[in-house]
Design a protein around this motif. Structure first.
Motif, PDB file in Angstrom:
ATOM      1  N   SER A  10       0.838  -1.202   0.000  1.00 43.60           N
ATOM      2  CA  SER A  10       0.000   0.000   0.000  1.00 43.60           C
ATOM      3  C   SER A  10       0.869   1.246   0.000  1.00 43.60           C
ATOM      4  O   SER A  10       1.931   1.268   0.626  1.00 43.60           O
ATOM      5  CB  SER A  10      -0.897   0.030   1.235  1.00 43.60           C
ATOM      6  N   PHE A  62      -8.261   8.909  -2.993  1.00 40.69           N
ATOM      7  CA  PHE A  62      -7.261   8.011  -3.565  1.00 40.69           C
ATOM      8  C   PHE A  62      -6.534   7.093  -2.591  1.00 40.69           C
ATOM      9  O   PHE A  62      -6.021   6.060  -3.001  1.00 40.69           O
ATOM     10  CB  PHE A  62      -6.192   8.818  -4.316  1.00 40.69           C
ATOM     11  N   ILE A  65      -3.434   3.775  -1.607  1.00 42.41           N
ATOM     12  CA  ILE A  65      -3.450   3.113  -2.902  1.00 42.41           C
ATOM     13  C   ILE A  65      -2.905   1.704  -2.683  1.00 42.41           C
ATOM     14  O   ILE A  65      -1.750   1.529  -2.310  1.00 42.41           O
ATOM     15  CB  ILE A  65      -2.597   3.861  -3.947  1.00 42.41           C
ATOM     16  N   GLN A 137      -8.527   7.599 -10.906  1.00 41.68           N
ATOM     17  CA  GLN A 137      -8.869   6.342 -10.237  1.00 41.68           C
ATOM     18  C   GLN A 137      -8.823   5.179 -11.232  1.00 41.68           C
ATOM     19  O   GLN A 137      -8.332   4.101 -10.909  1.00 41.68           O
ATOM     20  CB  GLN A 137     -10.259   6.410  -9.605  1.00 41.68           C
ATOM     21  N   ILE A 140      -5.155   4.432 -12.065  1.00 43.79           N
ATOM     22  CA  ILE A 140      -4.528   3.729 -10.944  1.00 43.79           C
ATOM     23  C   ILE A 140      -4.998   2.280 -10.910  1.00 43.79           C
ATOM     24  O   ILE A 140      -4.207   1.367 -10.679  1.00 43.79           O
ATOM     25  CB  ILE A 140      -4.806   4.462  -9.612  1.00 43.79           C
ATOM     26  N   ARG A 141      -6.283   2.062 -11.136  1.00 42.12           N
ATOM     27  CA  ARG A 141      -6.808   0.680 -11.131  1.00 42.12           C
ATOM     28  C   ARG A 141      -6.169  -0.149 -12.253  1.00 42.12           C
ATOM     29  O   ARG A 141      -5.803  -1.300 -12.057  1.00 42.12           O
ATOM     30  CB  ARG A 141      -8.320   0.678 -11.271  1.00 42.12           C
ATOM     31  N   SER A 146      -5.389  -1.204  -7.999  1.00 38.68           N
ATOM     32  CA  SER A 146      -6.133  -0.687  -6.861  1.00 38.68           C
ATOM     33  C   SER A 146      -7.614  -1.012  -6.998  1.00 38.68           C
ATOM     34  O   SER A 146      -8.129  -1.138  -8.095  1.00 38.68           O
ATOM     35  CB  SER A 146      -5.948   0.834  -6.777  1.00 38.68           C
ATOM     36  N   ARG A 148     -10.243   0.820  -6.421  1.00 35.83           N
ATOM     37  CA  ARG A 148     -11.146   1.958  -6.611  1.00 35.83           C
ATOM     38  C   ARG A 148     -11.925   1.792  -7.901  1.00 35.83           C
ATOM     39  O   ARG A 148     -11.412   1.333  -8.909  1.00 35.83           O
ATOM     40  CB  ARG A 148     -10.372   3.279  -6.653  1.00 35.83           C
TER      41      ARG A 148
END
Length: 187
Positions: A10, A62, A65, A137, A140-141, A146, A148
């Motif tokens: 994380s 966020f 993460i 988001q 990042i996913r 992640s 989110r």
């Protein structure tokens, strides 16, 4: 049989938000030095509180993460984590929390936009801020695994929150005893 390595950890918010806060303070210092007219302490207070608010929103939206790269990272494909269906799929609690989250953003707009503001402009800025959150988001996913999700309803709620906040403060500016006090905070 080939083994796949899995990486899971994380990223806490302070790794990103502390440097962002420091850069924001440096930018504020440079801005006050380059400005032709003197910046009042109340105006600096507005900008610092806006920066703190935005850092808090980034923390909520966020962080942490959760990085999950490897064997179990793609249990759900990223494109299945996007909700394209507005209104019919609303989770009321999340929708209301998203409205509340961007009300302060809308409340700052009359102070930083002065006479150039309008409810339409507040909606546009709220939409752009929310769209950048949702897009980031998604990125990042896709890249870090992640959990989110990206939701059209968040976009609607955040935009509505920005407009509500803007209208609250604009209404306060129309109250005669408050008007002269509030104008001291405007940039």
């Amino acid at each position: 049989m080939k083994e796949t390595m899995s990486i899971m950890f994380s990223i806490p918010s302070w790794y990103v938000l502390l440097p962002a806060a420091l850069l924001g303070l440096i930018g504020l210092w440079i801005w006050t030095r380059r400005r032709k007219e003197k910046v009042r302490p109340l105006q600096i207070a507005v900008l610092i509180s806006l920066g703190i608010y935005l850092l808090c929103v980034l923390h909520l939206v966020f962080f942490p993460i959760d990085v999950n790269i490897g064997m179990y990272a793609s249990r759900t494909p990223w494109y299945k984590a996007i909700n394209f269906i507005p209104i019919l799929t609303i989770d009321l609690k999340t929708f209301l929390l998203n409205i509340i989250m961007l009300i302060p953003f809308g409340m700052y707009l009359p102070f930083i936009m002065k006479s150039k503001g309008s409810a339409k402009k507040a909606a546009k800025l709220g939409f752009l801020l929310s769209a950048s959150f949702e897009l980031l988001q998604l990125i990042i996913r896709m890249t870090l695994g992640s959990g989110r999700s990206t939701d059209i309803n968040d976009l609607l709620a955040n935009t509505l929150g920005a407009v509500i906040g803007y209208l609250i403060v604009k209404r306060m500016f129309k109250v005669t005893p408050l008007n002269s006090m509030l104008k001291q905070f405007q940039l």
